[in-house]
Design a protein around this motif. Structure first.
Motif, PDB file in Angstrom:
ATOM      1  N   GLU A 210       0.593  -1.127  -0.316  1.00  0.00           N
ATOM      2  CA  GLU A 210       0.005   0.353  -0.152  1.00  0.00           C
ATOM      3  C   GLU A 210       1.037   1.497  -0.208  1.00  0.00           C
ATOM      4  O   GLU A 210       1.104   2.208  -0.690  1.00  0.00           O
ATOM      5  N   PHE A 213       2.149   1.468  -3.385  1.00  0.00           N
ATOM      6  CA  PHE A 213       1.200   2.191  -4.556  1.00  0.00           C
ATOM      7  C   PHE A 213       1.185   3.374  -4.637  1.00  0.00           C
ATOM      8  O   PHE A 213       0.919   4.069  -4.787  1.00  0.00           O
ATOM      9  N   ALA A 214       0.779   4.236  -3.406  1.00  0.00           N
ATOM     10  CA  ALA A 214       0.826   5.191  -2.982  1.00  0.00           C
ATOM     11  C   ALA A 214       1.606   6.285  -3.440  1.00  0.00           C
ATOM     12  O   ALA A 214       1.542   7.319  -4.109  1.00  0.00           O
ATOM     13  N   GLU A 215       2.791   5.946  -3.279  1.00  0.00           N
ATOM     14  CA  GLU A 215       4.269   6.548  -4.131  1.00  0.00           C
ATOM     15  C   GLU A 215       4.158   6.461  -5.573  1.00  0.00           C
ATOM     16  O   GLU A 215       4.265   7.626  -6.756  1.00  0.00           O
ATOM     17  N   TRP A 216       3.368   5.167  -6.262  1.00  0.00           N
ATOM     18  CA  TRP A 216       3.478   4.956  -7.186  1.00  0.00           C
ATOM     19  C   TRP A 216       2.612   6.137  -8.020  1.00  0.00           C
ATOM     20  O   TRP A 216       2.237   6.855  -8.686  1.00  0.00           O
ATOM     21  N   GLU A 217       1.231   6.020  -7.478  1.00  0.00           N
ATOM     22  CA  GLU A 217       0.048   7.221  -7.288  1.00  0.00           C
ATOM     23  C   GLU A 217       0.683   8.584  -7.481  1.00  0.00           C
ATOM     24  O   GLU A 217      -0.079   9.567  -8.164  1.00  0.00           O
ATOM     25  N   ASP A 218       1.872   8.856  -6.994  1.00  0.00           N
ATOM     26  CA  ASP A 218       2.539  10.073  -6.658  1.00  0.00           C
ATOM     27  C   ASP A 218       3.425  10.331  -8.037  1.00  0.00           C
ATOM     28  O   ASP A 218       3.999  11.465  -7.391  1.00  0.00           O
ATOM     29  N   PRO A 236       7.724  -0.422  -9.371  1.00  0.00           N
ATOM     30  CA  PRO A 236       6.601   0.823 -10.296  1.00  0.00           C
ATOM     31  C   PRO A 236       7.268   1.805 -11.382  1.00  0.00           C
ATOM     32  O   PRO A 236       8.371   2.168 -11.031  1.00  0.00           O
ATOM     33  N   ARG A 238       6.562   3.783 -13.670  1.00  0.00           N
ATOM     34  CA  ARG A 238       4.895   4.964 -14.801  1.00  0.00           C
ATOM     35  C   ARG A 238       4.515   5.128 -16.177  1.00  0.00           C
ATOM     36  O   ARG A 238       4.107   5.200 -16.782  1.00  0.00           O
ATOM     37  N   GLY A 252       1.730   0.441 -13.669  1.00  0.00           N
ATOM     38  CA  GLY A 252       1.250   0.025 -12.908  1.00  0.00           C
ATOM     39  C   GLY A 252       2.908  -0.470 -11.600  1.00  0.00           C
ATOM     40  O   GLY A 252       3.148   0.024 -12.439  1.00  0.00           O
TER      41      GLY A 252
END
Length: 368
Positions: A210, A213-218, A236, A238, A252
């Motif tokens: 989790e 994944f949060a860093e990937w979203e950022d 991760p 991008r 992803g």
């Protein structure tokens, strides 16, 4: 002899009679313990007593390490009681990493605290760090002092009244940053336990999925696979590209799945959430080699900063400095919150020069 056995046989037959032909005293404490005949014939029992309710207004709470956090838990009765009851509360903890491990490795809940009236007891690493808030009747919220990196996970508040018990779960997460980390010997040198130790040495812990994944979203894009806290190896992406799993593959967090914790070697993804203390770039008259950098921080009443401390200062306090400096692992890095010309890429982040020879001269980041 036969005549002596007949009364006993009659007594046994009496006990086997249906409930409708016998008088049975049912136990009740005001909750669900009602006569089974109080139903609709479909194995459903009507409820007509007092019921205990345990609730939480927040099912997820986040905080930073070193801070104090409150996990809310409240109970009440319906209908309300005219006289108070003597209740007991138990708090349990299931670590974050236990939610994603293979079935054979699932961890069991650990006791955090047990309390009844004014008596209470805390357990394990929570001993002396937890208490009940008790700000109002029915408030059994758990207060954790000096929050640690390993305190994340699911906490369960269980309230017990006689034979009745109800519980509610609150998830505790840390506000922080996940970052990739590799050995100064090069890429893919850590087995799982080496990765754990490497993160701890830098004031961090292995990241959870989790958190990564949060860093990937950022915007985190990192093409080297690293260990996570659950024993999986992931990375991760991008911007999809041929050398990172395939150009045609969707962006992803890509996974190698579970790997052998001793034999297989990768990098690590660490997580830090500490804002205790201050990280700063030391203004020194000259550039320093690594040995001089360590001494310069000591002379300033500090110590050379760790990688996790620099990341936390960048992410949580907005540290922004365009000067490269030594860190305790002999790497050279600098944090950029506001990207600008001559300060690296156009995205915010902690820039890394790798692990130069210790004789090369740079500035230094200190921690006090």
């Amino acid at each position: 002899m036969l005549s002596l056995q007949r009364p006993l046989l009659a007594a046994c037959l009496y006990l086997l009679l249906p409930c409708s032909h016998s008088k049975i005293l049912w136990y009740t404490n005001g909750f669900h313990y009602q006569d089974l005949s109080n139903g609709n014939g479909k194995d459903e029992i009507y409820f007509n007593g007092i019921r205990l309710h345990v609730e939480s207004p927040q099912h997820s709470v986040s905080a930073t390490t070193g801070s104090n956090v409150t996990l809310p838990c409240h109970y009440h009765y319906e209908p309300e009681l005219t006289t108070p009851r003597r209740t007991r509360v138990r708090w349990f903890w299931l670590p974050t990493y236990a939610n994603a491990t293979p079935p054979e490795a699932f961890a069991r809940e650990s006791k955090v605290m047990v309390a009844m009236g004014n008596s209470h007891r805390s357990y394990g690493s929570f001993k002396g760090r937890v208490r009940l808030r008790r700000s109002a009747p029915g408030d059994m919220s758990l207060v954790i002092n000096e929050l640690q990196l390993d305190d994340t996970g699911r906490y369960r508040c269980e309230v017990i009244d006689g034979l009745e018990d109800e519980s509610v779960t609150v998830k505790l997460a840390l506000s922080g940053v996940a970052f990739p980390y590799y050995s100064r010997k090069g890429r893919y040198h850590f087995n799982f336990f080496g990765a754990q130790q490497a993160c701890q040495d830098q004031d961090a812990t292995l990241a959870t999925f989790e958190q990564l994944f949060a860093e990937w979203e950022d915007g985190l894009d990192w093409c080297n696979a690293g260990w996570l806290a659950d024993g999986t190896v992931q990375y991760p992406i991008r911007d999809s590209r041929a050398v990172c799993g395939g150009k045609g593959v969707a962006p992803g967090v890509r996974s190698y799945g579970y790997r052998h914790k001793i034999l297989h070697r990768f990098d690590a993804f660490c997580f830090t959430a500490s804002i205790k203390g201050t990280v700063y770039y030391l203004n020194h008259t000259t550039k320093l080699n690594f040995t001089e950098a360590v001494q310069a921080c000591a002379n300033d009443g500090s110590q050379i900063a760790k990688v996790g401390q620099l990341y936390a200062a960048w992410k949580l306090t907005g540290l922004d400095c365009c000067n490269a400096g030594w860190l305790s692992d002999r790497s050279v890095r600098y944090p950029i919150t506001n990207p600008r010309v001559n300060c690296g890429p156009t995205e915010p982040g902690v820039r890394c020069f790798g692990f130069p020879p210790p004789s090369v001269k740079f500035g230094v980041y200190c921690y006090r």
